[in-house]
Write a protein that holds these residues in place. Structure first.
Motif, PDB file in Angstrom:
ATOM      1  N   THR A  55     -32.777 -14.668  26.854  1.00  0.00           N
ATOM      2  CA  THR A  55     -33.470 -14.673  28.131  1.00  0.00           C
ATOM      3  C   THR A  55     -33.999 -16.069  28.411  1.00  0.00           C
ATOM      4  O   THR A  55     -34.220 -16.869  27.501  1.00  0.00           O
ATOM      5  CB  THR A  55     -34.640 -13.674  28.118  1.00  0.00           C
ATOM      6  OG1 THR A  55     -35.543 -14.028  27.055  1.00  0.00           O
ATOM      7  CG2 THR A  55     -34.132 -12.253  27.887  1.00  0.00           C
ATOM      8  N   LYS A  56     -34.246 -16.351  29.696  1.00  0.00           N
ATOM      9  CA  LYS A  56     -34.770 -17.663  30.086  1.00  0.00           C
ATOM     10  C   LYS A  56     -36.214 -17.821  29.625  1.00  0.00           C
ATOM     11  O   LYS A  56     -36.632 -18.894  29.214  1.00  0.00           O
ATOM     12  CB  LYS A  56     -34.684 -17.815  31.604  1.00  0.00           C
ATOM     13  CG  LYS A  56     -35.224 -19.146  32.137  1.00  0.00           C
ATOM     14  CD  LYS A  56     -35.098 -19.208  33.647  1.00  0.00           C
ATOM     15  CE  LYS A  56     -35.545 -20.565  34.198  1.00  0.00           C
ATOM     16  NZ  LYS A  56     -36.975 -20.793  34.028  1.00  0.00           N
ATOM     17  N   CYS A  57     -36.959 -16.731  29.687  1.00  0.00           N
ATOM     18  CA  CYS A  57     -38.387 -16.776  29.382  1.00  0.00           C
ATOM     19  C   CYS A  57     -38.771 -15.672  28.404  1.00  0.00           C
ATOM     20  O   CYS A  57     -38.061 -14.683  28.253  1.00  0.00           O
ATOM     21  CB  CYS A  57     -39.223 -16.607  30.644  1.00  0.00           C
ATOM     22  SG  CYS A  57     -38.691 -17.576  32.066  1.00  0.00           S
ATOM     23  N   ASN A  58     -39.896 -15.863  27.791  1.00  0.00           N
ATOM     24  CA  ASN A  58     -40.473 -14.815  26.946  1.00  0.00           C
ATOM     25  C   ASN A  58     -41.973 -15.079  26.825  1.00  0.00           C
ATOM     26  O   ASN A  58     -42.502 -15.252  25.734  1.00  0.00           O
ATOM     27  CB  ASN A  58     -39.809 -14.794  25.576  1.00  0.00           C
ATOM     28  CG  ASN A  58     -40.239 -13.601  24.749  1.00  0.00           C
ATOM     29  OD1 ASN A  58     -40.733 -12.616  25.277  1.00  0.00           O
ATOM     30  ND2 ASN A  58     -40.071 -13.689  23.437  1.00  0.00           N
ATOM     31  N   CYS A  59     -42.628 -15.121  27.981  1.00  0.00           N
ATOM     32  CA  CYS A  59     -44.067 -15.395  27.979  1.00  0.00           C
ATOM     33  C   CYS A  59     -44.823 -14.225  28.598  1.00  0.00           C
ATOM     34  O   CYS A  59     -44.306 -13.525  29.465  1.00  0.00           O
ATOM     35  CB  CYS A  59     -44.386 -16.700  28.705  1.00  0.00           C
ATOM     36  SG  CYS A  59     -43.830 -16.787  30.406  1.00  0.00           S
ATOM     37  N   ASP A  60     -46.043 -14.030  28.114  1.00  0.00           N
ATOM     38  CA  ASP A  60     -46.855 -12.889  28.529  1.00  0.00           C
ATOM     39  C   ASP A  60     -47.840 -13.289  29.623  1.00  0.00           C
ATOM     40  O   ASP A  60     -48.264 -14.442  29.720  1.00  0.00           O
ATOM     41  CB  ASP A  60     -47.623 -12.326  27.334  1.00  0.00           C
ATOM     42  CG  ASP A  60     -46.693 -11.790  26.260  1.00  0.00           C
ATOM     43  OD1 ASP A  60     -45.628 -11.262  26.625  1.00  0.00           O
ATOM     44  OD2 ASP A  60     -47.025 -11.916  25.070  1.00  0.00           O
ATOM     45  N   GLY A  61     -48.208 -12.301  30.426  1.00  0.00           N
ATOM     46  CA  GLY A  61     -49.179 -12.528  31.484  1.00  0.00           C
ATOM     47  C   GLY A  61     -49.875 -11.242  31.858  1.00  0.00           C
ATOM     48  O   GLY A  61     -49.623 -10.181  31.279  1.00  0.00           O
ATOM     49  N   LEU A  62     -50.755 -11.334  32.826  1.00  0.00           N
ATOM     50  CA  LEU A  62     -51.476 -10.157  33.303  1.00  0.00           C
ATOM     51  C   LEU A  62     -51.636 -10.217  34.811  1.00  0.00           C
ATOM     52  O   LEU A  62     -51.605 -11.300  35.411  1.00  0.00           O
ATOM     53  CB  LEU A  62     -52.854 -10.056  32.645  1.00  0.00           C
ATOM     54  CG  LEU A  62     -53.905 -11.090  33.061  1.00  0.00           C
ATOM     55  CD1 LEU A  62     -55.308 -10.477  32.972  1.00  0.00           C
ATOM     56  CD2 LEU A  62     -53.837 -12.337  32.182  1.00  0.00           C
ATOM     57  N   VAL A  63     -51.784  -9.040  35.393  1.00  0.00           N
ATOM     58  CA  VAL A  63     -52.142  -8.946  36.803  1.00  0.00           C
ATOM     59  C   VAL A  63     -53.660  -9.020  36.873  1.00  0.00           C
ATOM     60  O   VAL A  63     -54.350  -8.288  36.149  1.00  0.00           O
ATOM     61  CB  VAL A  63     -51.631  -7.625  37.417  1.00  0.00           C
ATOM     62  CG1 VAL A  63     -52.038  -7.526  38.885  1.00  0.00           C
ATOM     63  CG2 VAL A  63     -50.109  -7.528  37.278  1.00  0.00           C
ATOM     64  N   ASP A  64     -54.172  -9.918  37.683  1.00  0.00           N
ATOM     65  CA  ASP A  64     -55.622 -10.136  37.775  1.00  0.00           C
ATOM     66  C   ASP A  64     -56.355  -8.796  37.878  1.00  0.00           C
ATOM     67  O   ASP A  64     -56.192  -8.047  38.835  1.00  0.00           O
ATOM     68  CB  ASP A  64     -55.932 -11.001  39.000  1.00  0.00           C
ATOM     69  CG  ASP A  64     -57.363 -11.533  38.994  1.00  0.00           C
ATOM     70  OD1 ASP A  64     -58.211 -10.956  38.285  1.00  0.00           O
ATOM     71  OD2 ASP A  64     -57.623 -12.524  39.688  1.00  0.00           O
ATOM     72  N   TRP A  65     -57.140  -8.493  36.850  1.00  0.00           N
ATOM     73  CA  TRP A  65     -57.805  -7.186  36.782  1.00  0.00           C
ATOM     74  C   TRP A  65     -58.929  -7.042  37.814  1.00  0.00           C
ATOM     75  O   TRP A  65     -59.413  -5.932  38.059  1.00  0.00           O
ATOM     76  CB  TRP A  65     -58.364  -6.974  35.369  1.00  0.00           C
ATOM     77  CG  TRP A  65     -59.324  -8.040  34.923  1.00  0.00           C
ATOM     78  CD1 TRP A  65     -59.030  -9.214  34.301  1.00  0.00           C
ATOM     79  CD2 TRP A  65     -60.743  -8.015  35.069  1.00  0.00           C
ATOM     80  NE1 TRP A  65     -60.173  -9.946  34.052  1.00  0.00           N
ATOM     81  CE2 TRP A  65     -61.237  -9.222  34.510  1.00  0.00           C
ATOM     82  CE3 TRP A  65     -61.652  -7.104  35.610  1.00  0.00           C
ATOM     83  CZ2 TRP A  65     -62.594  -9.534  34.484  1.00  0.00           C
ATOM     84  CZ3 TRP A  65     -63.002  -7.412  35.584  1.00  0.00           C
ATOM     85  CH2 TRP A  65     -63.464  -8.614  35.031  1.00  0.00           C
ATOM     86  N   ARG A  66     -59.314  -8.144  38.439  1.00  0.00           N
ATOM     87  CA  ARG A  66     -60.376  -8.080  39.441  1.00  0.00           C
ATOM     88  C   ARG A  66     -59.845  -7.725  40.815  1.00  0.00           C
ATOM     89  O   ARG A  66     -60.625  -7.534  41.760  1.00  0.00           O
ATOM     90  CB  ARG A  66     -61.102  -9.429  39.500  1.00  0.00           C
ATOM     91  CG  ARG A  66     -61.831  -9.811  38.219  1.00  0.00           C
ATOM     92  CD  ARG A  66     -62.252 -11.244  38.198  1.00  0.00           C
ATOM     93  NE  ARG A  66     -61.094 -12.153  38.213  1.00  0.00           N
ATOM     94  CZ  ARG A  66     -61.174 -13.469  38.090  1.00  0.00           C
ATOM     95  NH1 ARG A  66     -62.372 -14.041  37.957  1.00  0.00           N
ATOM     96  NH2 ARG A  66     -60.090 -14.208  38.117  1.00  0.00           N
ATOM     97  N   LYS A  67     -58.502  -7.647  40.933  1.00  0.00           N
ATOM     98  CA  LYS A  67     -57.901  -7.370  42.237  1.00  0.00           C
ATOM     99  C   LYS A  67     -57.182  -6.020  42.220  1.00  0.00           C
ATOM    100  O   LYS A  67     -56.357  -5.754  41.350  1.00  0.00           O
ATOM    101  CB  LYS A  67     -56.912  -8.478  42.610  1.00  0.00           C
ATOM    102  CG  LYS A  67     -57.586  -9.832  42.807  1.00  0.00           C
ATOM    103  CD  LYS A  67     -56.599 -10.871  43.299  1.00  0.00           C
ATOM    104  CE  LYS A  67     -57.305 -12.202  43.547  1.00  0.00           C
ATOM    105  NZ  LYS A  67     -56.361 -13.242  44.057  1.00  0.00           N
ATOM    106  N   ASP A  68     -57.520  -5.189  43.184  1.00  0.00           N
ATOM    107  CA  ASP A  68     -56.900  -3.874  43.315  1.00  0.00           C
ATOM    108  C   ASP A  68     -55.620  -4.028  44.140  1.00  0.00           C
ATOM    109  O   ASP A  68     -55.636  -3.863  45.368  1.00  0.00           O
ATOM    110  CB  ASP A  68     -57.876  -2.898  43.974  1.00  0.00           C
ATOM    111  CG  ASP A  68     -57.342  -1.476  43.982  1.00  0.00           C
ATOM    112  OD1 ASP A  68     -56.325  -1.218  43.296  1.00  0.00           O
ATOM    113  OD2 ASP A  68     -57.937  -0.628  44.678  1.00  0.00           O
TER     114      ASP A  68
END
Length: 206
Positions: A55-68
């Motif tokens: 794969t091109k990438c293999n990095c982790d992230g999150l959806v901003d938990w302060r935003k609905d």
């Protein structure tokens, strides 16, 4: 005596004749069957036992938990919506993801709620609420953002202060993330190394 010699000669010829003929036919069939192509054999073996595409990438992230927010999951970039994902804010179960590819305005991800959510794979649109946190928690920890996903490249920014803001992910390469983060008076932008990323919505990363 001459007659006996003649008869023996005929018997020998009759016994050897068909055998030689069959041998000749066998030799001809063998000549018509080509030997397997070595390149073809190699390609077949590679196809059966070769490594899976990287794969091109293999990095982790999150959806901003302060935003609905409602995150649409597509089957392909600009394709059909296969699901719409949200945080479970009341249960404090937030969306996290791993990026596998980056194309124009889309990321290919595996995404789901961190605690109870089933992970799903698809494409999501790049948004400012998709990101990671930095791990320069103390004054002794300096965060460098680089011009390229390489520790030997020139830093674009040197950050000595710890910011609680989310660093928005705009692109990726391997485990490196290209990020942007804006404060009231400055904009930081560049590649952040894997060891300085924290994708947890709950706690700092040690």
């Amino acid at each position: 005596m001459k007659t006996l010699t003649t008869i023996l000669s005929l018997l020998i010829l009759i016994g050897c004749g068909p055998k030689n003929q069959d041998q000749n036919q066998t030799d001809k069939r063998t000549e018509l069957i080509p030997e397997p192509d070595r390149d073809t054999q190699s390609q077949t073996k590679k196809g059966q036992y070769g490594n899976e595409p990287k794969t091109k990438c293999n990095c982790d992230g999150l959806v901003d938990w302060r935003k609905d927010v409602k995150v649409k999951l597509f089957d392909q970039p600009n394709g059909q919506v296969i699901n719409t994902l949200t945080h479970d804010i009341q249960g404090e179960d937030f969306l996290t993801f791993t990026i596998y590819d980056s194309q124009d305005e889309f990321f290919k991800v595996k995404i789901g709620r961190a605690i109870k959510g089933q992970q799903q794979t698809g494409w999501i649109e790049k948004e400012d609420y998709l990101g990671t946190y930095a791990r320069n928690y103390s004054d002794n920890d300096t965060l460098f953002l680089f011009t390229n996903p390489d520790l030997k490249s020139k830093p674009t920014d040197t950050i000595s202060k710890y910011y609680t803001e989310l660093y928005t992910i705009t692109d990726c390469e391997g485990k490196w993330a290209n990020v942007i983060m804006k404060t009231t008076d400055k904009e930081f932008k560049g590649w952040i190394e894997p060891e300085m990323q924290c994708s947890s919505p709950y706690t700092t990363c040690n």
